[in-house]
Design an enzyme around this catalytic site. Structure first.
Site, PDB file in Angstrom:
ATOM      1  N   ASP A  44      25.219  -3.655  18.706  1.00 14.49           N
ATOM      2  CA  ASP A  44      23.812  -3.384  18.520  1.00 14.49           C
ATOM      3  C   ASP A  44      23.192  -4.543  17.748  1.00 14.49           C
ATOM      4  O   ASP A  44      23.781  -5.028  16.779  1.00 14.49           O
ATOM      5  CB  ASP A  44      23.700  -2.079  17.706  1.00 14.49           C
ATOM      6  N   HIS A  92       6.790  -6.738  21.544  1.00 14.26           N
ATOM      7  CA  HIS A  92       7.869  -6.378  22.458  1.00 14.26           C
ATOM      8  C   HIS A  92       8.285  -7.512  23.394  1.00 14.26           C
ATOM      9  O   HIS A  92       9.448  -7.593  23.783  1.00 14.26           O
ATOM     10  CB  HIS A  92       7.499  -5.126  23.250  1.00 14.26           C
ATOM     11  N   GLU A 131      18.657  -2.028  22.546  1.00 13.73           N
ATOM     12  CA  GLU A 131      19.270  -3.234  21.995  1.00 13.73           C
ATOM     13  C   GLU A 131      20.777  -3.090  21.853  1.00 13.73           C
ATOM     14  O   GLU A 131      21.409  -3.797  21.080  1.00 13.73           O
ATOM     15  CB  GLU A 131      18.632  -3.583  20.647  1.00 13.73           C
TER      16      GLU A 131
END
Length: 157
Positions: A38, A51, A81
């Site tokens: 992650d 974004h 992610e």
């Protein structure tokens, strides 16, 4: 058509559908190492830069994963992610070594003047595993990596 159906449009990595099929198949036939990783503080990237910049960070990390993963590895975008790397035939030590290399290499990347980092949860499959048990062990290790300061590898055997 097949490539489009199994590839994440943004990152070019395999998608969750391809990952699920591969994981199910490997559980029947092979030993493997499993890394769930992650991007640390990803929400902060989106909230600070937007974004589209978050998407750029995802692509940068994806490209690094492709370049540092062993040739026998399958790299996939798990969602958001999060990413998964499956390394067929790998031991726990070999899988931890790959995860450590990933962390080191990603730490060398600066994005908007901040160093990127990832946290990794690592495991290997067992003879009595199903897809959920493998993912759960890796997810618990990933959670521990986040809790213990991020930018690190934790594992569950």
């Amino acid at each position: 058509m097949k490539k489009l159906a199994e590839t994440d449009k943004l990152t070019g990595l395999f998608n969750r559908e391809k990952l699920d099929r591969t994981l199910s198949s490997l559980l029947k036939s092979s030993n493997f190492g499993f890394i769930l990783l992650d991007i640390d503080y990803f929400k902060e990237i989106n909230d600070t830069y937007g974004h589209l910049e978050g998407d750029k960070a995802l692509v940068i990390v994806s490209n690094k994963l492709k370049s540092v993963s062993p040739s026998k590895a399958l790299c996939a975008r798990w969602g958001g992610e999060e990413f998964v790397i499956i390394i067929e035939g790998a031991t726990l030590d070999e899988t931890k070594e790959v995860a450590t290399t990933i962390i080191t290499d990603i730490n060398g990347i600066y994005f908007h003047e901040k160093r990127l980092s990832v946290s990794c949860g690592v495991t290997i499959n067992h003879s009595d595993d199903n897809t959920l048990t493998v993912i759960e062990r890796a997810d618990l290790a990933l959670y521990r990596a986040k809790k213990n300061g991020r930018n690190r590898v934790e594992y569950n055997e």
